[in-house]
Design an enzyme around this catalytic site. Structure first.
Site, PDB file in Angstrom:
ATOM      1  N   GLU A   1      -4.613   6.160  19.217  1.00 32.34           N
ATOM      2  CA  GLU A   1      -5.175   7.558  18.694  1.00 32.34           C
ATOM      3  C   GLU A   1      -5.796   8.472  19.657  1.00 32.34           C
ATOM      4  O   GLU A   1      -5.642   9.632  19.905  1.00 32.34           O
ATOM      5  CB  GLU A   1      -6.062   7.297  17.369  1.00 32.34           C
ATOM      6  CG  GLU A   1      -5.656   7.073  16.165  1.00 32.34           C
ATOM      7  CD  GLU A   1      -5.163   5.559  15.953  1.00 32.34           C
ATOM      8  OE1 GLU A   1      -5.335   4.863  17.011  1.00 32.34           O
ATOM      9  OE2 GLU A   1      -4.720   5.167  15.116  1.00 32.34           O
TER      10      GLU A   1
ATOM     11  N   HIS B   1     -11.466   3.421   4.557  1.00 34.93           N
ATOM     12  CA  HIS B   1     -10.251   4.247   4.399  1.00 34.93           C
ATOM     13  C   HIS B   1     -10.757   5.370   3.525  1.00 34.93           C
ATOM     14  O   HIS B   1      -9.797   5.977   2.625  1.00 34.93           O
ATOM     15  CB  HIS B   1      -9.245   3.307   3.627  1.00 34.93           C
ATOM     16  CG  HIS B   1      -8.342   2.699   4.823  1.00 34.93           C
ATOM     17  ND1 HIS B   1      -8.566   2.269   5.765  1.00 34.93           N
ATOM     18  CD2 HIS B   1      -6.766   2.974   4.754  1.00 34.93           C
ATOM     19  CE1 HIS B   1      -7.369   1.760   6.731  1.00 34.93           C
ATOM     20  NE2 HIS B   1      -6.334   1.989   5.885  1.00 34.93           N
TER      21      HIS B   1
END
Lengths: 349, 314
Positions: free
Chosen positions: A66, A135
């Site tokens: 990322e 999440h």
């Protein structure tokens, strides 16, 4: 009917797809990438088959990396391309912070205007069915804090489309925040390409008694709360800021000058967050306003539904507090509202 | 760019870098320079050798130790000095300082003060060159310290995966501030790790301008023939402290290494290959250019207060 004015009912996910498709068609420099961008699911359908339509150099999968992939987007943007970097959860942006904060946001300033970074970073906030501590985080305030970044969090399919197109065409880095629970929301959206103005909010419901400002999915719950409030005679005004940086302070100030009461319902933790910013602005610029706020409970998000339901504000808790602020009966217990999008969500993510 | 090594030009650029940085040392205590400086003295041969092998359209990504890269690219010396002085005629109108030089007219990208951070940008730029079917290459200068960061390897991996036109120039001076490479990673050459990522890598020892030039020409040739991204591990040494203008406090052993390096200073080697007249001429030119740059910086104004909030957003 004039083709230019044609509207169709589509959902939030379809609106994002349509914006991406139309921009990729308009401008060869636009490309979309990220883990799974070209997989069969195509980020909840938002990038589905774009690699087949535009070629694999314009919609492609990446290594997980990322941090590095953010830098690649910045470099490509400096070279004149318009990348859209896509993440399935906002939590993963923490792996990109150096590139976003140290590089993307500062490139224009440290080059005194010679360079710009027209990069869009799309991120989805997760919720429910066990998304849990890592999440479901909504970290918009991290990015709102940084000069040089723009941050938007559209709620409606209309603004999802117009907001994404505006983000792609913007010459600054834009964090475009989606919410997993909004993808199925349907509404009228112009068929043609259009932009909304980044930095302008929207009054979604007029009212005189109290101003409720939500963020992303809590805008939806604030609208539901405003329905509950009707039964106790409270007429709430609901504002969707859409853009979190820059913020449309004006639309909020104008509303609270009228209602004298402000309830900010953040889709996130309250400390040092969006609600702190809005209430501070109102405290400085508007007189005699009563302020309250709601947001995530002050803990990581638990996975079990029995605890998770206490973690988020909901239409009832919003309505109850708003009613109390309006001098209503503090014992009023609004009925629980069915949040279809949450009940129907059965994962996996 | 020529495939022949131009000794005169190499000597000129090398001397311009060396003398500029010596001037920085000389002036530093006057507080006219308003910026931390990371000097390149000892490492100049790399910048000069690499730059002489480049075309105008090639793209340079450097870092906070960037004076040598900037000057070797023949970027605007006047503006560099004005930037060091924090003046409005500087490369970033005084907002960047030594650690954020840029010169868009020379494709010299803004440098970053955070180790490794511009490396994925360099890869992204190379991605864009390939996307637009351009023939240029990206030069990405970094220290061996950058290889301690995860994002360095993420960048190599992506560059390799997409066969991007990029040459990583690893300036290996073995030190991250005072931390020796041996205390930071297992003792193997960076080239062998780069090769395992599918990068075509070569170690160049000797700190010789001409060798760095030839190696860069080889890299460019290979990229032209659709080869892999390239990495040159350029062995060198830094003679000053990591930052500022002080001398490093070294162990006896390391002191001897530096002494040896100074004895083999490539600036002298280049000078010895030129005639006295040529040397004299170049020395005069260099002095004149540095004097001009300092005057330019001194004569420039500080930016107006209203510039504080300019260029935050497009």
């Amino acid at each position: 009917m004039d083709k230019n004015l044609e509207k169709k009912v589509i959902n939030y996910g379809e609106a994002i797809y349509e914006a991406t498709y139309q921009e990729m068609q308009r401008d060869n420099n636009v490309f979309a990438y990220g883990l799974g961008a070209d997989d069969p699911k195509g980020h909840y359908g938002t990038t589905k088959d774009l690699h087949l339509k535009f070629g694999k150099n314009r919609c492609f999968d990446t290594p997980l990396s990322e941090d590095g992939m953010t830098g690649v987007g910045i470099g490509a943007a400096m070279a004149g391309l318009r990348p859209i970097f896509i993440h399935q959860r906002m939590d993963f942006l923490l792996l990109c912070m150096n590139q976003i904060v140290n590089m993307a946001s500062k490139m224009r300033y440290i080059s005194s205007g010679e360079h710009c970074v027209p990069l869009v970073i799309r991120v989805a906030i997760g919720r429910s069915w066990g998304q849990g501590a890592q999440h479901s985080q909504a970290l918009q305030s991290f990015f709102m804090h940084i000069p040089g970044l723009k941050v938007i969090a559209p709620t409606t399919p209309h603004d999802a489309k117009g907001g994404l197109i505006a983000s792609i065409r913007d010459n600054n880095p834009v964090i475009y925040i989606e919410h997993r629970m909004l993808y199925k929301n349907a509404g009228y959206v112009p068929t043609n390409s259009f932009e909304i103005e980044i930095g302008k909010g929207r009054v979604l419901k007029d009212g005189n008694d109290i101003t409720i400002v939500g963020v992303s999915h809590t805008v939806e719950d604030s609208l539901r709360a405003s329905e509950l409030l009707k039964s106790v005679g409270v007429n709430a005004e609901v504002i969707d800021p859409i853009s979190l940086s820059p913020i449309d302070y004006e639309i909020i100030r104008n509303s609270v000058m009228k209602t004298k009461k402000l309830l900010v319902v953040d889709n996130g933790w309250t400390r040092c967050g969006f609600s702190s910013e809005i209430i501070t602005d109102v405290a400085i610029n508007c007189e005699k306003i009563t302020c309250e706020r709601l947001g995530f409970a002050d803990c990581p998000c638990p996975t079990t539904p029995s605890l998770e339901k206490h973690f988020y504000p909901n239409p009832s808790s919003i309505a109850k507090l708003a009613n109390r602020m309006c001098g209503g009966n503090i014992d009023w217990s609004p009925p629980e509202v069915v949040q279809h999008e949450i009940l129907s969500f059965k994962g996996p993510f | 760019m020529k495939n022949q090594f131009d000794i005169k030009k190499a000597y000129y650029l090398f001397l311009l870098i060396r003398k500029s940085e010596e001037k920085i040392i000389e002036l530093y205590n006057s507080d006219k320079i308003k910026s931390p400086v990371h000097l390149s003295i000892g490492q100049e041969a790399i910048a000069v050798g690499v730059s002489l092998a480049l075309s105008k359209s090639d793209i340079i990504f450097s870092n906070y130790r960037g004076h040598a890269h900037f000057i070797a690219r023949e970027a605007n010396l006047d503006k560099m000095w004005a930037e060091l002085y924090g003046k409005s005629r500087g490369t970033a109108r005084g907002k960047g300082g030594s650690m954020h030089l840029n010169d868009i007219s020379k494709n010299f990208m803004p440098t970053s003060a955070i180790v490794t951070s511009a490396i994925p940008e360099a890869v992204g730029y190379a991605f864009a060159l390939k996307y637009k079917k351009k023939n240029s290459v990206v030069i990405c200068y970094h220290g061996e310290g950058a290889t301690d960061e995860g994002v360095f390897w993420e960048s190599l991996n992506f560059a390799s995966l997409h066969d991007l036109p990029i040459i990583f120039i690893c300036e290996n001076n073995r030190y991250a501030i005072y931390s020796h490479q041996n205390t930071r990673s297992i003792n193997d050459p960076i080239v062998s790790r780069a090769i395992s990522f599918g990068i075509d890598a070569e170690r160049i020892s000797g700190n010789s301008t001409e060798e760095f030039f030839k190696a860069t020409i080889r890299c460019k040739e290979k990229i032209k023939n659709n080869s892999k991204p390239q990495l040159l591990e350029c062995m060198t040494s830094r003679w000053q402290d990591h930052v500022g203008v002080t001398q490093p406090e070294l162990s006896k052993e390391e002191e001897n290494n530096i002494k040896k390096a100074i004895k083999h200073d490539d600036l002298k080697n280049l000078e010895n290959k030129l005639s006295k007249d040529e040397v004299l001429h170049i020395k005069k030119r260099v002095n004149k250019e540095i004097e001009h740059a300092i005057k330019f910086a001194e004569a420039s104004d500080f930016p107006r207060s209203s510039e504080l909030l300019e260029n935050v957003y497009y």
